[in-house]
Design a protein around this motif. Structure first.
Motif, short mmCIF file in Angstrom:
data_model
loop_
_atom_site.label_atom_id
_atom_site.label_comp_id
_atom_site.label_asym_id
_atom_site.label_seq_id
_atom_site.Cartn_x
_atom_site.Cartn_y
_atom_site.Cartn_z
N GLY A 113 51.58 44.13 35.68
CA GLY A 113 50.19 44.34 35.32
C GLY A 113 49.47 45.34 36.18
O GLY A 113 50.11 46.14 36.84
N PRO A 114 48.16 45.33 36.20
CA PRO A 114 47.43 46.33 36.99
C PRO A 114 47.75 46.22 38.47
O PRO A 114 47.91 45.14 39.00
CB PRO A 114 45.96 46.00 36.72
CG PRO A 114 45.93 44.64 36.18
CD PRO A 114 47.25 44.40 35.54
N PHE A 115 47.86 47.39 39.11
CA PHE A 115 48.19 47.44 40.53
C PHE A 115 46.99 47.77 41.39
O PHE A 115 47.06 47.75 42.60
CB PHE A 115 49.29 48.48 40.78
CG PHE A 115 50.49 48.29 39.92
CD1 PHE A 115 50.86 49.25 39.00
CD2 PHE A 115 51.25 47.13 39.99
CE1 PHE A 115 51.97 49.07 38.18
CE2 PHE A 115 52.37 46.95 39.18
CZ PHE A 115 52.72 47.93 38.27
N SER A 116 45.88 48.16 40.76
CA SER A 116 44.70 48.56 41.52
C SER A 116 43.50 48.52 40.59
O SER A 116 43.65 48.40 39.37
CB SER A 116 44.87 49.98 42.05
OG SER A 116 44.96 50.88 40.96
N LEU A 117 42.34 48.64 41.19
CA LEU A 117 41.09 48.74 40.42
C LEU A 117 40.68 50.20 40.47
O LEU A 117 40.18 50.67 41.48
CB LEU A 117 40.04 47.84 41.09
CG LEU A 117 38.78 47.52 40.29
CD1 LEU A 117 39.13 46.78 39.03
CD2 LEU A 117 37.85 46.68 41.13
#
Lengths: 350, 390
Positions: A113-117
């Motif tokens: 899934g997402p690794f950062s914002l």
């Protein structure tokens, strides 16, 4: 008879009000209850470590060492202890083996899934969206009703009785309806939806290596595996036959999209030589804007610049970048992209 | 996208009688004075093809007089100048743990790193890579020491209290990598005779060990918490870089408000807001007033003991508004104040209270919570929904 009464009374008890103690506990959640009273109420509940809210003891934390335990183990574990494959087919809701959700790491469809914002996403939600709302506001003086436009689909008017429930006709001149532009409110601010990066190499007609190099470059700059597309129709003039794989596309959504656009706007565009901006006539009248990069401009991406020598000379491709937004008109899309930092030049065509 | 000719024409299309009470002055003027350029505009409106919505239409709608004596209010424009956040927000502990876990899972699922595509065989870069990968076992620099394809690939979850996901550890790991060291201090090779130091005899042992002959100086990133944060300097623009800062002034009555001033002559709110920023803080501010519409309003009626108490105001021309000079100083009885807030964005520069022409004594750049503490209750109610959360 006694059994039936028992069953009925059990059944009826479920519909009565909850026991008084629980009700008092819920009521004591209010601020006006003293902490003493709250403590008294929670004492009446069953003991549970979940309620106490304390984690494991410090000693337990220090002694916990799963890797060490595995190293010290002499025997070999049976495969069932460490191997698990989720079911390949869905066999209905009653089957004992249910496939896990795609967000579960054990699922066959799991994609990390997402690794950062992303910074661009945060900037959009904090700064750009509210500015957009202010800019796109159209004032309606109080007491006035909004102007009612004519009907979009025309009715059949006339004497014939068969006109009554007949399906409405399209606009004059053709049946294709233009996209409606809804007023911009806080729920409706145009956002970036996805980005498509596309490249076609005519070198790939003769050499397969050219397509592979294009694919590697695209993968490097977008973080997404490129999809190859075959030619649909043979055109002798270009020397192209149907079925040849000549072009690649990458679809970017979410985090990948924001990172790509940040790199494009902050790193690549400032370094481009003699670049006036995106053409003002760019746009498909539906809120999607496209721009093109030449081969030397694609080489400015940090992922390509770092090992530029590794790529065969002159095989780094140029590309088209199509930015899809949730705007429904060209002006709205251009306003959003200008806020992000993409310059436009020339006559703006709506 | 703003109200213009089209809106005026739609109003003229007949939404009932219009008067000074219902329509603003400029719209009223446009409606009652059809364009002289196109003499048949008035008749054209009447004769245009009938729209399917049969509304009663008046070419020149009847202008009725206002029903009650018109109360004058002091019309004020107030720029809400904000410096948007310059830094991303801090991640919550859940977000940090989640991202770290997802990155480690990605290491397990992604194809192995193709070293020779990035480092040519035999180059110093290649040797540096081999040395570093031995320490951290993974190409990624921000997930700690983790071998995804090794025997301990299953051990991808970090233990309670682990600092790998914290911003400081990630920054430290990246800096160490840039300086040429491994992300953690590697064990020194040697035996008890050499007391743990490297022996020059065995070439293999010395290979890859870094000698501190040349130190690579890597610039440290600037801190997120600045000097202004530590000193809590409320006049600084470098304070609270991850939040929006709003410009407030202490007016001559001693109240903290957004800068405001009367609208003079025929200037619109956008022009008034720009003028107020110049007259209040000098020209050393690079600002942008967003759009032509206000983002909020505040009304205050002049009362004494519950009954309306109108005040007599002297309105003198303003040196920066040419249309206000058409009329010499005049008096007006005002029943209260109506402030319209205009959104403004600050890019660069700083406010200079020395150039203030309104008698304001000081200025501050405050976040939303601090604005709530500074202003009075009624004003806060009008203002709070305009301000951004972050």
């Amino acid at each position: 008879m006694a059994l039936l009464q028992e069953v009925t009374s059990t059944f009826l008890r479920r519909f009565k009000a909850p026991p008084a103690s629980l009700h008092r506990i819920w009521a004591s959640q209010c601020r006006h209850a003293s902490t003493e009273a709250v403590a008294q109420e929670t004492d009446e509940l069953e003991e549970s470590s979940f309620l106490q809210g304390e984690g494991p003891a410090q000693q337990a934390i220090e002694r916990f060492d799963p890797a060490g335990v595995a190293k010290r183990r002499n025997r070999r574990l049976p495969p069932s202890r460490y191997q698990f494959r989720s079911p390949r087919y869905y066999r209905g809701p009653l089957h004992p083996h249910q496939p896990p959700r795609p967000s579960e790491p054990s699922s066959r469809e799991f994609a990390p899934g997402p690794f950062s914002l992303p910074r661009l996403e945060q900037t959009y939600h904090d700064t750009l969206a509210s500015d957009y709302m202010v800019l796109a506001y159209a004032h309606l003086p109080p007491g006035q009703t909004a102007f009612k436009k004519g009907e979009r689909l025309r009715r059949w008017e006339g004497d014939s009785p068969y006109f009554k429930n007949r399906p409405l006709r399209g606009p004059r001149g053709g049946d294709t309806l233009r996209l409606l532009r809804k007023p911009v409110t806080f729920r409706n601010v145009p956002q970036l939806q996805r980005v498509t990066v596309h490249t076609m190499s005519s070198d790939a007609i003769n050499s397969g290596a050219a397509l592979h190099v294009s694919g590697m470059v695209l993968q490097a700059i977008t973080n997404v595996r490129a999809e190859a597309h075959e030619v649909k129709k043979s055109v002798a003039g270009f020397g192209v036959r149907a079925g040849m794989y000549l072009s690649l596309t990458c679809e970017l959504k979410g985090e990948d999209m924001y990172h790509f656009l940040s790199k494009l706007v902050d790193v690549v565009m400032p370094k481009m030589k003699d670049w006036p901006g995106v053409k003002g006539s760019s746009g498909d009248f539906s809120g999607n804007i496209a721009l093109g990069l030449k081969a030397e401009e694609v080489a400015l991406f940090p992922e390509v610049e770092v090992n530029y020598d590794m790529y065969p000379p002159k095989l780094i491709p140029g590309c088209h970048i199509m930015i899809h937004t949730t705007a429904t008109t060209d002006q709205d899309a251009r306003l959003l992209l200008t806020q992000i930092g993409i310059p436009f030049f020339g006559k703006l065509v709506h | 996208m703003n109200a213009g000719q089209k809106s005026a024409r739609r109003i003229a299309a007949g939404n009932g009688p219009i008067s000074r009470d219902t329509v603003c002055v400029s719209c009223l003027h446009r409606l009652t004075h059809p364009s002289r350029r196109n003499a048949s505009t008035g008749t054209a409106l009447a004769e245009s093809p009938s729209s399917p919505t049969q509304q009663p239409r008046h070419p020149n709608p009847p202008v009725t007089t206002a029903k009650a004596p018109r109360k004058a209010y002091q019309l004020l424009a107030s720029p809400v100048l904000s410096r948007p956040p310059l830094l991303t927000r801090d991640l919550t502990s859940f977000e940090k743990a989640y991202y770290l876990y997802q990155k480690r899972l990605n290491e397990r699922l992604a194809l192995p790193f193709t070293r020779y595509f990035y480092y040519k065989k035999g180059t110093p870069g290649d040797a540096e890579w081999k040395r570093k990968i031995k320490v951290r076992k993974t190409p990624a620099r921000d997930i700690g020491v983790y071998a995804a394809y090794g025997d301990e690939g299953w051990n991808d979850e970090v233990l309670v209290g682990d600092r790998t996901a914290e911003r400081e550890s990630v920054v430290e790991a990246l800096l160490r990598d840039a300086e040429g060291k491994g992300i953690v201090d590697e064990e020194v090779v040697g035996d008890k005779d050499t007391e743990g130091l490297v022996v020059a005899g065995d070439a293999k042992v010395g290979e890859g060990q870094r000698r501190d002959l040349t130190k690579v100086e890597v610039e440290r990133p600037v801190e997120r918490v600045t000097e202004a944060d530590r000193a809590n300097n409320m006049r600084s623009l470098s304070r609270k870089m991850d939040r929006t800062l709003y410009l407030l002034v202490k007016n001559r009555e001693g109240r903290w408000r957004f800068p405001q001033d009367r609208v003079h002559g025929r200037e619109n709110l956008h022009q008034a807001a720009e003028r107020i920023l110049v007259q209040g803080f000098g020209i050393d501010m690079n600002t942008w007033i967003v759009g032509n519409h206000p983002i909020g309003h505040h009304q205050m009626n002049y009362t004494s003991g519950g009954a309306p108490a109108p005040r007599l105001a002297k309105i003198s021309p303003n040196r920066l508004v040419s249309t206000s000079r058409d009329r010499p100083e005049y008096e007006q009885e005002e029943y209260g104040e109506k402030v319209f807030f205009m959104k403004g964005r600050m890019m660069t520069g700083q406010a200079d209270i020395g150039k203030n022409e309104y008698g304001d004594s000081e200025f501050r750049w405050l976040v939303k919570e601090e604005v709530e503490e500074a202003v009075t209750g009624g004003y806060w109610k009008s203002v709070k929904d305009m301000l951004a959360e972050r």
